[in-house]
Motif scaffolding. Structure first.
Motif, PDB file in Angstrom:
ATOM      1  N   ASN A 226      41.728  89.816  20.675  1.00  0.00           N
ATOM      2  CA  ASN A 226      41.583  88.378  20.900  1.00  0.00           C
ATOM      3  C   ASN A 226      42.946  87.702  21.064  1.00  0.00           C
ATOM      4  OD1 ASN A 226      38.877  88.681  20.631  1.00  0.00           O
ATOM      5  ND2 ASN A 226      38.697  87.669  18.635  1.00  0.00           N
ATOM      6  N   TYR A 230      44.328  85.522  24.246  1.00  0.00           N
ATOM      7  CA  TYR A 230      44.871  84.159  24.212  1.00  0.00           C
ATOM      8  C   TYR A 230      46.241  84.103  24.884  1.00  0.00           C
ATOM      9  CZ  TYR A 230      41.167  83.471  20.743  1.00  0.00           C
ATOM     10  OH  TYR A 230      39.964  83.425  20.099  1.00  0.00           O
ATOM     11  N   ARG A 329      36.863  80.324  17.795  1.00  0.00           N
ATOM     12  CA  ARG A 329      37.839  81.142  18.509  1.00  0.00           C
ATOM     13  C   ARG A 329      38.905  81.554  17.514  1.00  0.00           C
ATOM     14  NH1 ARG A 329      39.549  77.297  23.247  1.00  0.00           N
ATOM     15  NH2 ARG A 329      39.635  76.018  21.381  1.00  0.00           N
ATOM     16  N   LYS A 451      29.081  76.628  20.060  1.00  0.00           N
ATOM     17  CA  LYS A 451      30.182  77.596  20.079  1.00  0.00           C
ATOM     18  C   LYS A 451      31.448  76.983  20.687  1.00  0.00           C
ATOM     19  CE  LYS A 451      30.694  82.441  21.627  1.00  0.00           C
ATOM     20  NZ  LYS A 451      32.010  82.663  21.660  1.00  0.00           N
ATOM     21  N   ASP A 452      32.624  77.318  20.089  1.00  0.00           N
ATOM     22  CA  ASP A 452      33.890  76.825  20.625  1.00  0.00           C
ATOM     23  C   ASP A 452      34.244  77.561  21.914  1.00  0.00           C
ATOM     24  OD1 ASP A 452      33.903  75.318  18.427  1.00  0.00           O
ATOM     25  OD2 ASP A 452      35.573  76.338  17.421  1.00  0.00           O
ATOM     26  N   LYS A 453      34.711  76.783  22.891  1.00  0.00           N
ATOM     27  CA  LYS A 453      35.065  77.423  24.170  1.00  0.00           C
ATOM     28  C   LYS A 453      36.517  77.857  24.198  1.00  0.00           C
ATOM     29  CE  LYS A 453      32.359  74.296  26.488  1.00  0.00           C
ATOM     30  NZ  LYS A 453      32.143  73.309  25.773  1.00  0.00           N
TER      31      LYS A 453
END
Ligand SMILES: Cc1cc2nc3c(=O)[nH]c(=O)nc-3n(C[C@H](O)[C@H](O)[C@H](O)COP(=O)(O)OP(=O)(O)OC[C@H]3O[C@@H](n4cnc5c(N)ncnc54)[C@H](O)[C@@H]3O)c2cc1C
Lengths: 453, 398
Positions: A226, A230, A329, A451-453
């Motif tokens: 992850n 990012y 996230r 949900k966080d985008k």
């Protein structure tokens, strides 16, 4: 919200010139019952250097002299406001070597890292901050100026280890005004090597096997898929893999070459891929920049937990489950700081301008702390918010900790509201149970939100 | 206190992105002198965040979050060196941010600092269009004389390939620099011309201090057109400030430039590699090099001046600890020296000390402001180490 609970703004900021001035100020503070809050680089996330109920903020940045590089005894003596990067730069230019420093070295002060009892880059080989220092000078709440530890030799021997009492004390026992740091001869080479993994299982197994092999890297940093995603999102060059291990060796060329070979053998058996030198060098040069991709949030909440290396798999799985359930996230970065200690810094990207969402996200930090306890580890750091953990961390030992605090600072002027007590501006303690159930509730709320985008 | 018409400062997302890690703190030359958190980039961002997020809570807690004189002074306490940007954890474009914030403040009714206002008045004066005046006769038309530094005997080309953009300082104050540049170009048979009275201040001092209207509205376009009218594809400038402004600011104002901008050091490197520039005399000295912020961090030119110095016979070249992207500001830039001369010179003292530690006998730097301030710093710090402009240095070798 925070400002309702706490009076974060100090009544006065003082830039002290020397220990004597601080000593006088301490006496004045005790007499007038004024909190004294030491502040170093202000880079610690748990609010240690922020007042909870006003008072005098001591800006230690003004004590920033390099006092002496002592090549004969392999030490450097500095005032506490000097940053670790500056120490490292000066040490390096004197053909010497600093064993470990925080990954926040450009911002973190020498005094700050001692007071947070930190571990950091290089701790795998050279230990935590207590093993980087020889002696400290401390101004106590009653104004006494003492030396703790020994400038030229080890502190180990019988007798209470005064020096280490102040390590990790979060500025609640005294003000550090001078530090002598232990050094080493300069290495022949420093060699970073990065390895990528397409499989999380192998990624974690590799970490564990490195710690069990008879090689001694200087530093081991781990980054999950992850985190790398990012980084790509903000336009940086990061591989599309499930995990990255950055290992750095230092020492004599022949020894480093040998150790690198052993390491490569371990990695290749687990289907890891060795990255090229340019990439590895770049990763090493990025060692201070764990939160590069924060803009995606733009708020980041960062947790810090210690877990046994052999429980890394469970910890990763557990954390990822929480991330999924909370629909946030988040990513995991970490360091391996000795053969059995993995220090993980899972972080959530959120947006503090969206109040409900970001408050609810705070539950994440509490949940990973619980996971760490479950797997035989612990959350790190207390500060203002996590002083509620003290009991859970130390059991009955808490009483001894209170006794120490009371005997050194009976006036309770040294950084009140931290470590031993979570107290709001009105002197109302943060109740441990209320804190925990509040956090739980927030976690539930976050799970209900989209949900966080 | 200053009342603001519109309290929303620019680039608000940046304030939330800022990690407050403080990596920008110890590398800020102004913080190094003042020592107050409010002088650090992080401190300024923190205050901007409070300003942009003012709420009822501030009223309840009686927190005064406003733009007052002290804050304005802090925002102007910046040499625009961009060291903060170099170290920023989260890649904030801080150098631009400081300029945007100044522009926003002035647009919202904040008064510029007096010395900056003076710069504006002179540069906007049609009989000057530069930051200097004739002190004996302030009314004198200096624009007419803009090209009069040109040494006799140097013929400008009617059909030039290159325009030499002299800049205000070399045109009016340190003419010897413009003259050296012209002489070198002439010796190397470069077909070049100058803009004479068509050359207006590039606008650097105004863009750095937030007084942007005439530059964005008129000056940038004027200069670009004046260069274009000479039919060239190449502009050379000997001033780090002009270089940064032409190269980095102008495209944002007028769009893609119809010519390429070189700093004289880059151009000298090209000439030397083509054998058009030869160093005939030895300079037997130990030299260190200071990276001007506007040439280095802003303009990304690090190697060319070093190439020139290294190729002069006899030179022993030594580097300071903090160089290239990590170089330390001399203290003069961004309108800082004219407003805070004392602090600017203190910053220079630190830099000259760093140079002294290399054992160098001379500091060479390709920026007239750096030269002036570093020499002032040496004097103030009682350090027997002089600074010299690269052009002057090169002239001694040919
Ligand atoms: C990007 C990033 C990376 C980080 N990486 C690491 C890491 O690798 N390892 C790690 O351990 N931490 C890390 N941290 C956390 C933090 O940077 C460190 O704890 C750091 O050492 C704190 O130093 P500081 O000078 O900023 O202390 P501050 O935040 O100013 O203060 C920390 C505590 O120490 C007290 N204090 C400060 N100076 C003195 C003094 N002279 N006398 C008495 N008390 C004092 C303060 O009261 C406060 O309680 C990181 C933080 C960031 C933002």
């Amino acid at each position: 919200m925070m400002s309702l609970m706490f009076k974060n703004t100090p009544d006065l900021v003082v830039k002290p010139k020397n220990a004597l001035e601080i000593s006088k100020l301490m006496k004045y503070a005790v007499k007038n019952n004024i909190p004294i809050i030491p502040r170093g680089g202000g880079s610690w996330g748990l609010g240690g250097a922020v007042p909870t109920n006003g008072g005098i903020l001591l800006d230690m940045g003004s004590l920033n002299e390099i006092i002496k590089v002592d090549k004969e005894n392999l030490t450097i003596t500095v005032e506490p406001g000097v940053s670790w990067k500056e120490v490292d730069d000066i040490v390096t230019s004197n053909d010497l070597f600093l064993g470990a420093y925080p990954s926040s070295a450009p911002g973190a002060s020498v005094g700050g890292w001692i007071n947070t009892g930190g571990i950091g880059i290089g701790s795998y080989k050279y230990g935590g901050v207590e093993q980087q220092i020889r002696s400290i000078e401390v101004v106590l709440p009653d104004g006494k100026i003492i030396r703790a530890g020994f400038e030229k030799v080890m502190s180990n021997s019988s007798g209470y280890n005064l020096r280490d009492l102040f390590v990790g004390s979060e500025g609640t026992l005294g003000i550090i005004t001078k530090v002598t740091i232990k050094l080493h001869p300069a290495p022949e080479i420093i060699r970073p090597i990065s390895f990528s993994f397409n499989d999380v299982g192998n990624f974690i197994k590799a970490i564990s096997e490195i710690t069990r092999a008879r090689i001694m890297p200087w530093n081991i940093t781990i980054l999950d898929g992850n985190h790398l995603e990012y980084l790509r999102k903000i336009g940086m060059d990061a591989p599309e893999v499930e995990g990255l291990i950055n290992v750095t060796f230092e020492g004599t060329r022949a020894v480093v070459n040998y150790e690198a070979k052993v390491l490569e053998r371990i990695i290749s058996k687990l289907d890891g891929e060795k990255m090229d030198d340019e990439f590895s060098e770049h990763e090493w040069s990025e060692r201070y920049y764990e939160l590069r991709s924060k803009a995606i949030g733009p708020t980041a909440l960062v947790g810090e937990v210690f877990v046994p290396v052999k429980k890394l798999k469970e910890m990763f799985d557990g954390t990822n489950k929480v991330i999924k359930r909370m629909k946030i996230r988040a990513a995991i970065v970490g360091m391996i700081s000795d053969r059995n200690t993995a220090v993980l810094m899972p972080y959530v990207l959120t947006d503090e301008r969206k109040m409900v969402k970001s408050l609810a996200t705070m539950a994440f930090i509490k949940k990973i702390g619980d996971l760490a306890f479950k797997f035989g580890g612990r959350p790190a750091g207390l500060g203002t918010f996590f002083s509620v953990n003290l009991k859970k961390l130390h059991g009955k030992g808490v009483e001894t900790i209170f006794d120490i605090k009371t005997s050194i600072d009976p006036y309770d002027v040294m950084n009140p509201g931290k470590l031993t007590e979570g107290v709001t501006r009105f002197g109302v303690p943060i109740p441990a149970l209320g804190f925990r159930s509040g956090m739980e509730l927030m976690g539930v709320v976050k799970g209900i939100l989209p949900k966080d985008k | 206190m200053i009342r603001l018409r519109n309290n929303q400062p620019p680039n608000i997302d940046d304030y939330y992105t800022c990690l407050q890690c403080g990596y920008c703190k110890n590398v800020c030359p102004v913080y190094n002198q003042l020592g107050w958190e409010s002088a650090t980039p992080r401190g300024k961002v923190y205050w901007l965040k409070q300003l942009s997020g003012k709420s009822l809570m501030d009223k309840i807690l009686r927190r005064k979050i406003d733009i007052n004189d002290a804050w304005v002074k802090r925002i102007y306490s910046c040499t625009s060196c961009a060291a903060c940007e170099e170290y920023c954890h989260v890649n904030l474009k801080l150098a631009d941010l400081w300029e945007d914030v100044k522009e926003w403040m002035l647009n919202d009714g904040v008064k510029p600092l007096a010395p900056h206002k003076m710069l504006y008045d002179r540069i906007s004066d049609p009989s000057k269009r530069n930051p200097f005046q004739d002190d004996d006769n302030p009314e004198r038309d200096l624009l007419k004389k803009r090209g009069s530094w040109l040494p006799e005997g140097i013929k400008l080309s009617r059909n030039p390939e290159v325009v030499f953009f002299a800049g205000c300082t070399s045109s009016y104050r340190l003419q010897m620099l413009a003259q050296s540049a012209a002489t070198i170009l002439d010796n190397a048979d470069v077909k070049f011309s100058i803009l004479g009275k068509d050359e207006w201040c590039c606008g650097s001092p105004l863009l750095r201090t937030g007084q942007t209207d005439i530059i964005k509205g008129e000056y940038a376009e004027h200069n670009v057109q004046a260069i274009e009218a000479r039919g060239v594809h190449t502009v050379v400038t000997a001033c780090a400030g002009c270089f940064n402004t032409l190269k980095n600011n102008y495209p944002k104002i007028v769009g893609k430039l119809p010519f390429k901008v070189y700093h004289i050091s880059e151009f000298l490197e090209i000439l030397h590699k083509r054998n058009k520039l030869k160093f005939k005399k030895e300079i037997n000295k130990t030299i260190t090099f200071h990276d001007p912020c506007h040439l280095g961090r802003h303009g990304k030119v690090f190697d060319a001046p070093r190439y020139i110095i290294r190729n002069i016979p006899g030179v022993k070249f030594v580097e300071m600890d903090r160089i290239r992207k990590n170089s330390r500001c001399c203290g003069a830039g961004g309108g800082f020296k004219i407003a805070f001369n004392d602090i600017a010179e203190d910053i220079a003292v630190d830099r000259v000390k760093e140079a002294q530690a290399t054992g160098a006998e001379l500091i060479v730097t390709p920026c007239p402001f750096c030269v002036v301030n570093l020499n002032a710093g040496a004097k103030k710090g009682n350090i027997p180490l002089k600074s010299m402009d690269l052009l002057q240095f090169v002239t001694q070798a040919i």
